[in-house]
Design an enzyme around this catalytic site. Structure first.
Site, PDB file in Angstrom:
ATOM      1  N   HIS A  30      -9.487   8.849 -15.342  1.00  0.00           N
ATOM      2  CA  HIS A  30      -9.397   7.801 -16.360  1.00  0.00           C
ATOM      3  C   HIS A  30      -7.948   7.322 -16.423  1.00  0.00           C
ATOM      4  O   HIS A  30      -7.015   8.129 -16.472  1.00  0.00           O
ATOM      5  CB  HIS A  30      -9.851   8.319 -17.719  1.00  0.00           C
ATOM      6  CG  HIS A  30      -9.898   7.252 -18.768  1.00  0.00           C
ATOM      7  ND1 HIS A  30     -10.668   6.117 -18.637  1.00  0.00           N
ATOM      8  CD2 HIS A  30      -9.248   7.127 -19.962  1.00  0.00           C
ATOM      9  CE1 HIS A  30     -10.507   5.344 -19.695  1.00  0.00           C
ATOM     10  NE2 HIS A  30      -9.653   5.930 -20.511  1.00  0.00           N
ATOM     11  N   HIS A  42      -5.720   1.719 -22.958  1.00  0.00           N
ATOM     12  CA  HIS A  42      -6.637   1.931 -21.841  1.00  0.00           C
ATOM     13  C   HIS A  42      -7.950   1.209 -22.100  1.00  0.00           C
ATOM     14  O   HIS A  42      -8.212   0.729 -23.205  1.00  0.00           O
ATOM     15  CB  HIS A  42      -6.866   3.424 -21.586  1.00  0.00           C
ATOM     16  CG  HIS A  42      -7.318   4.204 -22.786  1.00  0.00           C
ATOM     17  ND1 HIS A  42      -8.518   4.875 -22.853  1.00  0.00           N
ATOM     18  CD2 HIS A  42      -6.713   4.438 -23.985  1.00  0.00           C
ATOM     19  CE1 HIS A  42      -8.633   5.479 -24.027  1.00  0.00           C
ATOM     20  NE2 HIS A  42      -7.552   5.230 -24.733  1.00  0.00           N
ATOM     21  N   CYS A 148     -11.355   1.068 -15.803  1.00  0.00           N
ATOM     22  CA  CYS A 148     -10.070   1.431 -16.401  1.00  0.00           C
ATOM     23  C   CYS A 148      -8.922   1.342 -15.408  1.00  0.00           C
ATOM     24  O   CYS A 148      -7.795   0.975 -15.770  1.00  0.00           O
ATOM     25  CB  CYS A 148     -10.152   2.834 -17.000  1.00  0.00           C
ATOM     26  SG  CYS A 148     -10.583   4.135 -15.811  1.00  0.00           S
TER      27      CYS A 148
END
Length: 257
Positions: A30, A42, A148
């Site tokens: 991530h 994010h 992401c």
């Protein structure tokens, strides 16, 4: 930094850095932009009542942060989130994404989603993009075309993929596609190459080449887009968004005055 990952200490990261951490025992990573003040911007999936995926970032963001009252804040109907570094990492290790790496180093990296040959813009520009998208959103989350890592890559470089039907900017997504593709393309070579070692070497080579070919630093279907014009270029605004010319050269800055 190693060939597998780029693990760093918290004291080593600076505002404007592209950071990431691994989830589900290194199953996926991530990504986000560290903006200083122990905060990370994010991009996640929007939380839905029907979602049951164990890797849905939005599910964990509903938990209250005891340190920062604004941790987990997002605009309505937006997947861009402001989190504290602790909640972003979720007890995982911290890694720094590398930019402007040489082709040889890029090819030597075993795993995708850790570096790019593209150069990063100055930290103040990166933070400006991240905070602008925090206020205005980054469109709909898509695991292959708008995830992401794509968000963080755009914040760092301002580069946008023109071909919306192909794979996005994410090296992680390219790896997911590239590995089975390399195995498929190397299958006919089994008849010509009886040695398992030789076949494995060829397959690994094809995998690395496929990753390199989709890197934003070498692709010809990317253009530089100002963050203020991003919504128009991605079709979030009016139909005039479709006026983006595909004849522009990579690195051209688009202005839609």
């Amino acid at each position: 930094m190693g060939l597998l990952t780029n693990r760093v200490k918290r004291s080593e990261i600076k505002p404007g850095d592209h950071i990431y951490t691994y989830r589900a025992v290194f199953a996926y990573s991530h990504h986000g932009i560290f903006v200083g003040g122990n905060k990370v911007v994010h991009f996640t999936r929007l939380e839905t009542n029907t979602s049951s995926s164990s890797n849905n970032e939005a599910d964990s963001l509903t938990e209250e942060c005891l340190k920062y009252p604004d941790c987990g804040f997002r605009q309505p109907n937006s997947g861009v989130v402001l989190s504290c570094l602790d909640c972003f990492l979720k007890n995982g290790a911290l890694y720094s994404f590398e930019y402007n790496v040489t082709p040889s180093l890029f090819l030597a990296k075993v795993r995708g989603g850790t570096c790019t040959t593209a150069a990063s813009d100055p930290p103040e520009t990166v933070i400006h993009r991240a905070m602008h998208l925090f206020q205005n959103g980054f469109g709909n989350y898509d695991v292959f075309q708008n995830n992401c890592e794509d968000f963080a890559l755009y914040c760092k470089t301002g580069l946008l993929t023109v071909d919306r039907l192909g794979v996005g900017r994410s090296g992680q997504a390219s790896s997911v596609i590239g590995a089975p593709l390399a195995a498929l393309l190397s299958s006919p070579l089994k008849l010509l190459m009886p040695s398992p070692v030789g076949l494995a070497t060829v397959t690994a080579g094809m995998y690395c080449v496929s990753r390199y070919a989709t890197d934003i630093g070498v692709r010809s279907d990317v253009i530089k887009v100002a963050v203020e014009d991003l919504a128009v270029n991605l079709g979030w605004g009016n139909n005039e968004a479709e006026n983006v010319s595909t004849n522009r050269q990579p690195g051209d800055l688009i202005s839609l005055d």
